[in-house]
Design a protein around this motif. Structure first.
Motif, PDB file in Angstrom:
ATOM      1  N   ALA A  35      20.944   1.501  32.511  1.00 56.29           N
ATOM      2  CA  ALA A  35      21.547   2.665  33.166  1.00 56.29           C
ATOM      3  C   ALA A  35      22.505   2.231  34.275  1.00 56.29           C
ATOM      4  O   ALA A  35      23.541   2.863  34.499  1.00 56.29           O
ATOM      5  N   ALA A  36      22.171   1.147  34.959  1.00 57.47           N
ATOM      6  CA  ALA A  36      23.012   0.652  36.055  1.00 57.47           C
ATOM      7  C   ALA A  36      24.144  -0.248  35.557  1.00 57.47           C
ATOM      8  O   ALA A  36      25.176  -0.362  36.217  1.00 57.47           O
ATOM      9  N   ILE A  80      14.253  -2.678  30.921  1.00 60.65           N
ATOM     10  CA  ILE A  80      15.539  -2.726  30.220  1.00 60.65           C
ATOM     11  C   ILE A  80      16.289  -1.411  30.377  1.00 60.65           C
ATOM     12  O   ILE A  80      17.498  -1.402  30.645  1.00 60.65           O
ATOM     13  N   GLU A  81      15.594  -0.283  30.235  1.00 59.87           N
ATOM     14  CA  GLU A  81      16.238   1.029  30.372  1.00 59.87           C
ATOM     15  C   GLU A  81      16.855   1.215  31.754  1.00 59.87           C
ATOM     16  O   GLU A  81      17.979   1.721  31.878  1.00 59.87           O
ATOM     17  N   MET A 117       4.591  -1.595  34.796  1.00 56.46           N
ATOM     18  CA  MET A 117       5.824  -1.418  34.056  1.00 56.46           C
ATOM     19  C   MET A 117       5.758  -2.244  32.783  1.00 56.46           C
ATOM     20  O   MET A 117       5.035  -3.226  32.703  1.00 56.46           O
ATOM     21  N   ASN A 118       6.586  -1.852  31.834  1.00 54.44           N
ATOM     22  CA  ASN A 118       6.692  -2.661  30.624  1.00 54.44           C
ATOM     23  C   ASN A 118       8.155  -3.060  30.427  1.00 54.44           C
ATOM     24  O   ASN A 118       9.043  -2.581  31.131  1.00 54.44           O
ATOM     25  N   ASP A 135      17.588  -8.572  28.193  1.00 52.73           N
ATOM     26  CA  ASP A 135      16.310  -8.927  27.589  1.00 52.73           C
ATOM     27  C   ASP A 135      15.312  -9.095  28.717  1.00 52.73           C
ATOM     28  O   ASP A 135      15.654  -9.596  29.794  1.00 52.73           O
ATOM     29  N   ALA A 136      14.097  -8.660  28.491  1.00 48.71           N
ATOM     30  CA  ALA A 136      13.032  -8.809  29.483  1.00 48.71           C
ATOM     31  C   ALA A 136      11.847  -9.480  28.809  1.00 48.71           C
ATOM     32  O   ALA A 136      11.454  -9.101  27.710  1.00 48.71           O
TER      33      ALA A 136
END
Length: 86
Positions: free
Chosen positions: A12-13, A7-8, A1-2, A20-21
């Motif tokens: 959504a949740a 973040i996406e 994962m990136n 920020d990640a």
């Protein structure tokens, strides 16, 4: 994962959250500021966010995800930033 995928999924949740990640490969730390955390304990916040990535954590695609989840009020009260005028 990136970081953008992480973040996406969180966005959504938690619509309207500031997210920020930081990290790489399969180890990330996420910072989330959302009104939805009001009245929710720290452990419950972390469990809810981690549940979004259950399959990736189980498969090893995501090895470690550290969650820092706060309300906007908690963030502003604990920002710890002090501006010093020189």
């Amino acid at each position: 994962m990136n970081d953008s995928e992480i973040i996406e999924r969180i966005a959504a949740a938690y619509p309207g959250a500031v997210i920020d990640a930081v990290g790489a490969d399969c180890n990330f730390e996420v910072y989330i500021i959302s009104e939805q955390f009001a009245g929710v304990g720290l452990l419950q916040r972390q469990k809810a966010v981690l549940a979004l990535f259950k399959d990736e954590i189980t498969s090893g695609k995501l090895h470690a995800l550290s969650v820092k989840a706060k309300t906007p009020e908690e963030q502003s009260a604990n920002s710890g930033l002090v501006q010093i005028k020189l």
